[in-house]
Design an enzyme around this catalytic site. Structure first.
Site, PDB file in Angstrom:
ATOM      1  N   TYR A 180     -16.053  21.465 -10.727  1.00 35.59           N
ATOM      2  CA  TYR A 180     -16.487  20.171 -11.248  1.00 35.59           C
ATOM      3  C   TYR A 180     -17.586  19.625 -10.326  1.00 35.59           C
ATOM      4  CZ  TYR A 180     -15.849  15.147 -12.250  1.00 35.59           C
ATOM      5  OH  TYR A 180     -16.029  13.837 -12.539  1.00 35.59           O
ATOM      6  N   ARG A 185       0.822  -1.214   0.000  1.00 40.85           N
ATOM      7  CA  ARG A 185       0.000   0.000   0.000  1.00 40.85           C
ATOM      8  C   ARG A 185       0.862   1.273   0.000  1.00 40.85           C
ATOM      9  NH1 ARG A 185      -2.085   0.779   4.840  1.00 40.85           N
ATOM     10  NH2 ARG A 185      -2.832  -1.372   5.085  1.00 40.85           N
ATOM     11  N   ASP A 213      -7.674  22.688  -8.290  1.00 41.09           N
ATOM     12  CA  ASP A 213      -7.839  21.580  -9.218  1.00 41.09           C
ATOM     13  C   ASP A 213      -7.234  22.077 -10.533  1.00 41.09           C
ATOM     14  OD1 ASP A 213     -10.517  19.336 -10.181  1.00 41.09           O
ATOM     15  OD2 ASP A 213      -8.628  19.812 -11.208  1.00 41.09           O
TER      16      ASP A 213
HETATM   17  C1  LIG Z   1     -11.585  19.218 -13.475  1.00 40.01           C
HETATM   18  C2  LIG Z   1     -11.772  17.808 -13.005  1.00 40.01           C
HETATM   19  N1  LIG Z   1     -11.324  17.452 -11.797  1.00 40.01           N
HETATM   20  C3  LIG Z   1     -11.501  16.195 -11.332  1.00 40.01           C
HETATM   21  C4  LIG Z   1     -12.130  15.238 -12.095  1.00 40.01           C
HETATM   22  C5  LIG Z   1     -12.325  13.847 -11.529  1.00 40.01           C
HETATM   23  O1  LIG Z   1     -11.393  12.985 -12.074  1.00 40.01           O
HETATM   24  P1  LIG Z   1     -11.715  11.421 -12.109  1.00 40.01           P
HETATM   25  O2  LIG Z   1     -12.673  11.209 -13.227  1.00 40.01           O
HETATM   26  O3  LIG Z   1     -10.389  10.765 -12.321  1.00 40.01           O
HETATM   27  O4  LIG Z   1     -12.296  11.082 -10.770  1.00 40.01           O
HETATM   28  C6  LIG Z   1     -12.584  15.552 -13.360  1.00 40.01           C
HETATM   29  C7  LIG Z   1     -13.272  14.490 -14.181  1.00 40.01           C
HETATM   30  N2  LIG Z   1     -13.753  14.912 -15.412  1.00 40.01           N
HETATM   31  N3  LIG Z   1     -14.735  14.216 -15.930  1.00 40.01           N
HETATM   32  C8  LIG Z   1     -15.640  14.876 -16.674  1.00 40.01           C
HETATM   33  O5  LIG Z   1     -15.581  16.075 -16.838  1.00 40.01           O
HETATM   34  C9  LIG Z   1     -16.756  14.060 -17.257  1.00 40.01           C
HETATM   35  N4  LIG Z   1     -17.969  14.319 -16.488  1.00 40.01           N
HETATM   36  C10 LIG Z   1     -18.070  13.834 -15.276  1.00 40.01           C
HETATM   37  O6  LIG Z   1     -17.199  13.161 -14.804  1.00 40.01           O
HETATM   38  C11 LIG Z   1     -19.304  14.109 -14.494  1.00 40.01           C
HETATM   39  C12 LIG Z   1     -19.826  13.039 -13.841  1.00 40.01           C
HETATM   40  C13 LIG Z   1     -20.949  13.192 -13.099  1.00 40.01           C
HETATM   41  C14 LIG Z   1     -21.549  14.436 -12.958  1.00 40.01           C
HETATM   42  C15 LIG Z   1     -21.018  15.537 -13.576  1.00 40.01           C
HETATM   43  C16 LIG Z   1     -19.887  15.396 -14.354  1.00 40.01           C
HETATM   44  N5  LIG Z   1     -19.356  16.576 -14.972  1.00 40.01           N
HETATM   45  O7  LIG Z   1     -18.485  16.547 -15.835  1.00 40.01           O
HETATM   46  O8  LIG Z   1     -19.769  17.677 -14.603  1.00 40.01           O
HETATM   47  C17 LIG Z   1     -12.429  16.867 -13.834  1.00 40.01           C
HETATM   48  O9  LIG Z   1     -12.918  17.249 -15.042  1.00 40.01           O
END
Ligand SMILES: Cc1ncc(COP(=O)(O)O)c(CNNC(=O)CNC(=O)c2ccccc2[N+](=O)[O-])c1O
Length: 395
Positions: free
Chosen positions: A117, A63, A189
């Site tokens: 996000y 881990r 982020d």
């Molecule tokens: C800026 C930012 N920061 C963190 C993450 C999360 O990363 P992960 O997908 O590895 O957990 C992301 C993930 N990006 N994914 C997306 O934009 C695709 N859409 C989604 O994941 C999503 C899912 C559920 C509800 C809303 C959304 N959305 O984009 O708003 C990100 O864009």
């Protein structure tokens, strides 16, 4: 290759190509091998006890990682000049959650950008609220005005610049200055820009989070997150990640390291193609607005010009009138754009997005439906031809 040279003067592209390849981990081959492990065997009880006293130094237990994960973490730390260390998580959301749980305690207040996000918002509303942390959402354009939202309970300010669906650029230096004057932690982020385009820790941000799932991995085949912190915060981030049992597999770490090596050239191509297409959209009558930080019409464009070293491949457009049915007809018929969540890989994507339900502190008003595009590594002229046919379907 001389491991001892002073690497701080190296330029970002050189650091990305060479970081994390310590000979003690590679044994002379170019890429660190994939060391898969749960049990680590010790020579004798004394060795076991010595390793247990210093679990962060060397092989201890699966881990805690192996040279494969350490190499990736080391490289991600090097991407953020001024950083102390990096922890790895099974997804970007896990990294966001792990950082917020490390920084915040019951009774604290968190200032969270309203353009964040959606799952970041959900964590605040569903988990932090339960442990007595109050989240206040703020306007991404607030800048130094964030001082008016700070109280003696404000523990952290969370930034995401540009915003996930609407791409407002934040005044990171102004917010960092307000936070530092009050002993408030700053968390960003940084997935859209990566440290290559926005050296967040070097700009004074305390903790920089990446959804490595996107541009770091770059091939849409690994879920991973990372949190890189300065000396003031890294030990706390690391201890909380260990307590939460956060780890990534050696295979995924290897694939993320592999992606990292081409990040610089891929980002340049994403930037060039996305900007060409964004400018093409600006000239189209069907499109009311193009939300791309590198365009003068985008909120915060001047801040992008001042603080960023470029742009990546993700942006949105707002249609001039029309409805969801017309938007679906545009998107469904595209031949070169996939329809799916995530982004940052080599492929182009189109996603219908509705920012208004995901806002609380600021009102999102638009002339029509919005579409978020990720522009991949395909030839932009082929993509434009596909989009032109798509606009013809927008009726
Ligand atoms: C800026 C930012 N920061 C963190 C993450 C999360 O990363 P992960 O997908 O590895 O957990 C992301 C993930 N990006 N994914 C997306 O934009 C695709 N859409 C989604 O994941 C999503 C899912 C559920 C509800 C809303 C959304 N959305 O984009 O708003 C990100 O864009």
């Amino acid at each position: 290759m001389n491991d001892e040279q002073d690497r701080t003067a190296l330029r970002p592209a050189t650091r990305v190509a060479t970081a994390g390849r310590r000979k003690e981990w590679t044994q002379g081959i170019v890429n660190p091998p994939v060391w898969r492990a749960s049990t680590i065997l010790f020579d004798d009880v004394a060795h076991l006890r010595a390793s247990t006293r210093r679990p962060n130094d060397g092989l201890y237990y699966g881990r805690r990682g192996t040279p494969t994960q350490w190499s990736l973490a080391d490289a991600l730390t090097e991407m953020e000049p001024g950083a102390e260390g990096t922890m790895l998580y099974p997804s970007g959301v896990a990294a966001i959650a792990g950082v917020l749980l490390a920084v915040l305690e019951p009774g604290d207040e968190l200032l969270m950008v309203d353009s964040a996000y959606e799952p970041s918002r959900a964590f605040c509303d569903n988990v932090l609220k339960k442990i007595g942390v109050t989240t206040i959402y703020y306007d991404p354009a607030i800048g130094a005005g964030i001082a008016d939202l700070c109280t003696d309970r404000t523990k952290a300010i969370f930034l995401e610049s540009p915003g996930s669906l609407t791409f407002e650029v934040q005044d990171v230096p102004a917010i960092v200055a307000v936070a530092k004057a009050r002993g408030i932690a700053t968390i960003i982020d940084n997935t859209w820009a990566t440290p290559l385009l926005l050296p967040a820790i070097g700009m004074g941000v305390d903790i920089s989070i990446l959804a490595c799932t996107k541009y770091i991995v770059g091939h849409s085949d690994v879920m991973m997150g990372s949190a890189t912190a300065n000396a003031a915060w890294f030990d706390r981030i690391r201890r909380t990640a260990h307590s939460l049992g956060q780890c990534v597999s050696a295979d995924d770490a290897y694939l993320a390291s592999r992606g990292l090596r081409t990040l610089s050239v891929r980002l340049r191509q994403h930037e060039e193609s996305a900007l060409k297409i964004a400018r093409w959209f600006e000239g189209r009558p069907e499109v009311a607005r193009v939300l791309h930080p590198a365009l003068p019409s985008c909120p915060g464009h001047d801040l992008w010009r001042r603080d960023f070293r470029g742009a990546s491949g993700l942006f949105s457009i707002v249609m001039q009138g029309g409805d969801d049915k017309a938007r679906s007809a545009l998107i469904d018929g595209l031949a070169l754009f996939g329809i799916g969540y995530s982004w940052g890989g080599y492929e182009s994507l189109a996603l219908p997005v509705d920012p208004s339900p995901v806002r609380s502190a600021t009102k999102w008003q638009a002339e029509g439906p919005a579409i978020r595009f990720h522009i991949g590594l395909e030839d932009p002229d082929d993509l434009i031809a596909d989009l032109e046919a798509g606009l013809a379907r927008y009726a």
